[in-house]
Scaffold this motif. Structure first.
Motif, PDB file in Angstrom:
ATOM      1  N   VAL A 186      22.086  12.599  -1.999  1.00 27.81           N
ATOM      2  CA  VAL A 186      22.885  13.446  -2.880  1.00 27.81           C
ATOM      3  C   VAL A 186      23.622  12.529  -3.849  1.00 27.81           C
ATOM      4  CG1 VAL A 186      23.206  15.270  -1.154  1.00 27.81           C
ATOM      5  CG2 VAL A 186      24.898  13.444  -1.356  1.00 27.81           C
ATOM      6  N   ASP A 187      24.085  13.091  -4.945  1.00 24.00           N
ATOM      7  CA  ASP A 187      24.865  12.289  -5.879  1.00 24.00           C
ATOM      8  C   ASP A 187      26.230  12.921  -6.103  1.00 24.00           C
ATOM      9  OD1 ASP A 187      24.730  14.122  -8.267  1.00 24.00           O
ATOM     10  OD2 ASP A 187      22.600  13.668  -8.114  1.00 24.00           O
ATOM     11  N   THR A 188      27.182  12.083  -6.460  1.00 24.14           N
ATOM     12  CA  THR A 188      28.498  12.550  -6.879  1.00 24.14           C
ATOM     13  C   THR A 188      28.748  11.989  -8.275  1.00 24.14           C
ATOM     14  OG1 THR A 188      29.644  10.634  -5.888  1.00 24.14           O
ATOM     15  CG2 THR A 188      29.381  12.608  -4.529  1.00 24.14           C
ATOM     16  N   ASN A 189      29.432  12.767  -9.103  1.00 27.07           N
ATOM     17  CA  ASN A 189      29.618  12.393 -10.497  1.00 27.07           C
ATOM     18  C   ASN A 189      31.102  12.317 -10.832  1.00 27.07           C
ATOM     19  OD1 ASN A 189      26.751  12.432 -11.679  1.00 27.07           O
ATOM     20  ND2 ASN A 189      26.856  14.355 -10.532  1.00 27.07           N
ATOM     21  N   HIS A 190      31.465  11.266 -11.571  1.00 22.78           N
ATOM     22  CA  HIS A 190      32.871  10.955 -11.793  1.00 22.78           C
ATOM     23  C   HIS A 190      33.106  10.571 -13.259  1.00 22.78           C
ATOM     24  CE1 HIS A 190      32.945  10.819  -7.398  1.00 22.78           C
ATOM     25  NE2 HIS A 190      31.819  10.111  -7.508  1.00 22.78           N
ATOM     26  N   ASP A 249       9.268  10.418   2.459  1.00 17.01           N
ATOM     27  CA  ASP A 249      10.245  10.685   3.504  1.00 17.01           C
ATOM     28  C   ASP A 249      11.556  11.226   2.942  1.00 17.01           C
ATOM     29  OD1 ASP A 249      10.928   8.346   2.191  1.00 17.01           O
ATOM     30  OD2 ASP A 249      11.784   7.399   3.973  1.00 17.01           O
ATOM     31  N   LEU A 250      11.648  11.350   1.617  1.00 21.02           N
ATOM     32  CA  LEU A 250      12.914  11.617   0.946  1.00 21.02           C
ATOM     33  C   LEU A 250      13.049  13.071   0.497  1.00 21.02           C
ATOM     34  CD1 LEU A 250      15.528  10.351  -0.322  1.00 21.02           C
ATOM     35  CD2 LEU A 250      14.161   9.973  -2.392  1.00 21.02           C
ATOM     36  N   ALA A 251      14.273  13.592   0.570  1.00 13.83           N
ATOM     37  CA  ALA A 251      14.651  14.863  -0.044  1.00 13.83           C
ATOM     38  C   ALA A 251      15.895  14.597  -0.877  1.00 13.83           C
ATOM     39  CB  ALA A 251      14.927  15.927   1.003  1.00 13.83           C
ATOM     40  N   GLU A 252      15.894  15.055  -2.131  1.00 15.13           N
ATOM     41  CA  GLU A 252      17.032  14.852  -3.027  1.00 15.13           C
ATOM     42  C   GLU A 252      17.713  16.188  -3.286  1.00 15.13           C
ATOM     43  OE1 GLU A 252      16.181  11.704  -6.206  1.00 15.13           O
ATOM     44  OE2 GLU A 252      14.183  12.473  -5.737  1.00 15.13           O
ATOM     45  N   PHE A 253      19.028  16.223  -3.129  1.00 16.25           N
ATOM     46  CA  PHE A 253      19.792  17.455  -3.270  1.00 16.25           C
ATOM     47  C   PHE A 253      20.749  17.359  -4.463  1.00 16.25           C
ATOM     48  CE2 PHE A 253      19.721  17.254   1.639  1.00 16.25           C
ATOM     49  CZ  PHE A 253      18.435  17.791   1.686  1.00 16.25           C
ATOM     50  N   THR A 254      20.833  18.445  -5.216  1.00 16.74           N
ATOM     51  CA  THR A 254      21.845  18.585  -6.265  1.00 16.74           C
ATOM     52  C   THR A 254      22.639  19.842  -5.956  1.00 16.74           C
ATOM     53  OG1 THR A 254      20.417  17.525  -7.914  1.00 16.74           O
ATOM     54  CG2 THR A 254      22.282  18.812  -8.733  1.00 16.74           C
ATOM     55  N   LEU A 255      23.911  19.667  -5.626  1.00 17.37           N
ATOM     56  CA  LEU A 255      24.745  20.756  -5.126  1.00 17.37           C
ATOM     57  C   LEU A 255      25.774  21.170  -6.177  1.00 17.37           C
ATOM     58  CD1 LEU A 255      25.557  22.463  -2.591  1.00 17.37           C
ATOM     59  CD2 LEU A 255      27.121  20.585  -2.016  1.00 17.37           C
ATOM     60  N   ASP A 256      25.841  22.470  -6.468  1.00 15.91           N
ATOM     61  CA  ASP A 256      26.808  23.000  -7.435  1.00 15.91           C
ATOM     62  C   ASP A 256      27.512  24.222  -6.851  1.00 15.91           C
ATOM     63  OD1 ASP A 256      26.252  21.216  -9.604  1.00 15.91           O
ATOM     64  OD2 ASP A 256      24.431  22.347 -10.050  1.00 15.91           O
ATOM     65  N   ILE A 257      28.838  24.216  -6.913  1.00 10.24           N
ATOM     66  CA  ILE A 257      29.652  25.349  -6.481  1.00 10.24           C
ATOM     67  C   ILE A 257      30.600  25.702  -7.623  1.00 10.24           C
ATOM     68  CG2 ILE A 257      31.287  26.264  -4.789  1.00 10.24           C
ATOM     69  CD1 ILE A 257      28.641  25.621  -3.536  1.00 10.24           C
ATOM     70  N   LEU A 258      30.678  26.979  -7.990  1.00 11.08           N
ATOM     71  CA  LEU A 258      31.605  27.391  -9.038  1.00 11.08           C
ATOM     72  C   LEU A 258      33.020  26.908  -8.709  1.00 11.08           C
ATOM     73  CD1 LEU A 258      30.490  31.056  -9.847  1.00 11.08           C
ATOM     74  CD2 LEU A 258      30.248  29.046 -11.323  1.00 11.08           C
ATOM     75  N   PRO A 259      33.745  26.407  -9.709  1.00 10.95           N
ATOM     76  CA  PRO A 259      35.071  25.828  -9.454  1.00 10.95           C
ATOM     77  C   PRO A 259      35.994  26.731  -8.643  1.00 10.95           C
ATOM     78  CG  PRO A 259      34.398  25.385 -11.698  1.00 10.95           C
ATOM     79  CD  PRO A 259      33.352  26.303 -11.129  1.00 10.95           C
ATOM     80  N   GLU A 260      35.996  28.034  -8.942  1.00 10.33           N
ATOM     81  CA  GLU A 260      36.929  28.932  -8.267  1.00 10.33           C
ATOM     82  C   GLU A 260      36.535  29.226  -6.817  1.00 10.33           C
ATOM     83  OE1 GLU A 260      34.350  31.657 -10.983  1.00 10.33           O
ATOM     84  OE2 GLU A 260      35.027  29.560 -10.891  1.00 10.33           O
ATOM     85  N   PHE A 261      35.338  28.783  -6.394  1.00 14.76           N
ATOM     86  CA  PHE A 261      34.892  29.010  -5.018  1.00 14.76           C
ATOM     87  C   PHE A 261      34.765  27.704  -4.232  1.00 14.76           C
ATOM     88  CE2 PHE A 261      33.552  32.862  -7.164  1.00 14.76           C
ATOM     89  CZ  PHE A 261      33.906  33.845  -6.255  1.00 14.76           C
ATOM     90  N   GLN A 262      35.230  26.608  -4.789  1.00 10.76           N
ATOM     91  CA  GLN A 262      35.193  25.337  -4.074  1.00 10.76           C
ATOM     92  C   GLN A 262      36.249  25.314  -2.968  1.00 10.76           C
ATOM     93  OE1 GLN A 262      35.571  22.424  -7.230  1.00 10.76           O
ATOM     94  NE2 GLN A 262      33.545  22.890  -8.062  1.00 10.76           N
ATOM     95  N   ARG A 263      36.005  24.457  -1.970  1.00  7.17           N
ATOM     96  CA  ARG A 263      36.890  24.300  -0.811  1.00  7.17           C
ATOM     97  C   ARG A 263      36.956  25.555   0.066  1.00  7.17           C
ATOM     98  NH1 ARG A 263      39.556  19.512  -1.172  1.00  7.17           N
ATOM     99  NH2 ARG A 263      39.789  18.573  -3.232  1.00  7.17           N
ATOM    100  N   THR A 321      24.707  26.754  -5.721  1.00  8.43           N
ATOM    101  CA  THR A 321      23.278  26.460  -5.611  1.00  8.43           C
ATOM    102  C   THR A 321      23.087  25.050  -5.065  1.00  8.43           C
ATOM    103  OG1 THR A 321      23.040  25.463  -7.821  1.00  8.43           O
ATOM    104  CG2 THR A 321      22.838  27.865  -7.677  1.00  8.43           C
ATOM    105  N   VAL A 322      21.942  24.827  -4.429  1.00  9.28           N
ATOM    106  CA  VAL A 322      21.514  23.475  -4.102  1.00  9.28           C
ATOM    107  C   VAL A 322      20.042  23.369  -4.473  1.00  9.28           C
ATOM    108  CG1 VAL A 322      21.036  24.025  -1.663  1.00  9.28           C
ATOM    109  CG2 VAL A 322      21.363  21.651  -2.379  1.00  9.28           C
ATOM    110  N   ASP A 323      19.755  22.468  -5.404  1.00  5.85           N
ATOM    111  CA  ASP A 323      18.378  22.168  -5.784  1.00  5.85           C
ATOM    112  C   ASP A 323      17.830  21.134  -4.812  1.00  5.85           C
ATOM    113  OD1 ASP A 323      19.237  23.675  -7.934  1.00  5.85           O
ATOM    114  OD2 ASP A 323      18.160  22.469  -9.417  1.00  5.85           O
ATOM    115  N   ILE A 324      16.664  21.383  -4.273  1.00  6.33           N
ATOM    116  CA  ILE A 324      16.016  20.476  -3.329  1.00  6.33           C
ATOM    117  C   ILE A 324      14.742  19.964  -3.973  1.00  6.33           C
ATOM    118  CG2 ILE A 324      15.025  20.254  -1.022  1.00  6.33           C
ATOM    119  CD1 ILE A 324      16.666  22.814  -0.304  1.00  6.33           C
ATOM    120  N   ALA A 325      14.671  18.656  -4.172  1.00  4.53           N
ATOM    121  CA  ALA A 325      13.485  18.032  -4.751  1.00  4.53           C
ATOM    122  C   ALA A 325      12.779  17.230  -3.674  1.00  4.53           C
ATOM    123  CB  ALA A 325      13.859  17.141  -5.929  1.00  4.53           C
TER     124      ALA A 325
END
Length: 374
Positions: free
Chosen positions: A127-131, A88-102, A76-80
């Motif tokens: 977009v953000d990345t979380n660590h 002028d801004l669009a914020e994205f939150t992107l999620d991919i199930l672990p087994e379908f990444q890459r 999914t990608v949430d678009i705010a």
């Protein structure tokens, strides 16, 4: 392989019990599983009802795109799209199930989100990345420093590699911390005494939940506007335009929060000599899940800093939170690394680093066929 991936917009049902709610429920579950993989818990995941209520936020238009393989939602990608400021801004939150990444689904989703944002007239994407904290160990050569020059994210991160390949630039870092609740009573007494000694009886604290008392509306609006001139927030962001608040706008924001099932616990501090509200801190509680809460803004006017008012109001507000919401077991907060004072206060309260969030930006090219009058 991307040929098997289908991208489309998610239908938002009227209720979770509706016959057409299955896809929405599946999409929310994708996001929950991603957070379970990343953080080891689903504390930061929306429940389906919370997410459904959030879709009606009057301050931003929200759209969700989904990626499917063989009919199954795997990303999914949430678009705010902010509606009150940062137009002028669009914020994205992107999620991919672990087994379908890459497998290319994330890139396809992000490209589709960018196309939609451009069609809506947005020229900047974020977009953000979380660590998690465990991934932050290593030498400086393995860390990417943002444009602000403060903080870093690990170069070896899959998310960092993805963002860079997609053309995004790291602009800012936020430190992500957590604290167990309730606070130890001995610690509370010590911190209260420290704060009281520093402010010398020149201030008085006030509490409210959800709605600001009428007598303080204009004072709180003035505080919010003054705070916009200099960042002193727990949840300091990257590039934000500041709204000019008035009492009516604050009431509208309160009504919107209540309509979305959120509770807000507030502690303010009054300067007795002037009768002015000079500091404020808030904690957000999701009505559907009261065991996990979130520290929102903490603000103290510049001319009243140095009196440990931030410590005073944060201790008091966390105590009031535990009284009103005894099921609360953990509180989370995000801070800019340059905000050394609040980071120090949080450490005193018992917050520990859970990880960092990287905020990335990308300028979106204008759509073909459009012209500018500037």
């Amino acid at each position: 392989m991307t040929d098997d991936v289908e991208i489309g917009q998610l239908w938002i049902p009227d209720s979770l019990a509706a016959a057409d709610a299955k896809d929405f429920l599946d999409a929310v579950e994708v996001s929950r599983k991603v957070r379970m993989q990343l953080w080891g818990s689903d504390d930061l995941a929306y429940t389906p009802l919370e997410k459904l209520l959030e879709m009606a936020d009057p301050y931003e238009r929200q759209i969700i795109l989904v990626a499917r393989i063989d009919g199954r939602i795997i990303g999914t990608v949430d678009i705010a799209l902010p509606l009150a400021d940062n137009l002028d801004l669009a914020e994205f939150t992107l999620d991919i199930l672990p087994e379908f990444q890459r497998r290319g689904a994330g890139r396809r989703l992000l490209e589709a989100a960018e196309q939609l944002a451009r069609a809506e007239g947005r020229t900047m994407a974020m977009v953000d990345t979380n660590h998690p904290a465990a991934s932050l160990q290593g030498d400086a050569g393995g860390q990417l420093v943002p444009g602000s020059g403060l903080g870093s994210v690990p170069m070896a991160s899959r998310e960092v590699d993805f963002a860079q390949r997609a053309g995004y630039t790291l602009q800012h870092i936020e430190q992500f911390s957590s604290c167990a609740l309730p606070l130890d009573s001995k610690l509370v007494s010590e911190l209260e005494a420290e704060a009281d000694a520093a402010n010398g009886g020149r201030y008085r604290i006030h509490h409210w939940t959800d709605r600001c008392p009428e007598e303080w509306l204009d004072a709180v609006a003035a505080l919010e506007n003054a705070a916009g001139e200099a960042v002193d927030d727990d949840a300091a962001g990257g590039v934000e335009e500041q709204l000019v608040f008035d009492a009516g706008m604050l009431r509208e924001a309160e009504d919107a929060a209540i309509a979305q099932g959120r509770r807000t616990v507030v502690t303010a501090v009054e300067h007795l000599a002037s009768g002015r509200i000079v500091g404020l801190t808030t904690i957000g509680v999701l009505a559907q899940r009261q065991d996990v809460v979130f520290q929102d803004d903490t603000t103290v006017l510049q001319e009243h800093r140095g009196n440990k008012l931030g410590l005073l109001i944060k201790v008091a507000n966390m105590q009031r939170l535990s009284e009103q919401f005894p099921d609360a077991r953990v509180i989370y907060t995000w801070n800019a690394p340059e905000n050394r004072y609040l980071l120090t206060v949080n450490k005193q309260l018992g917050f520990t680093t859970a990880g960092v969030t990287g905020l990335w930006q990308k300028e979106l090219p204008a759509r073909a066929g459009t012209t500018s009058s500037e």
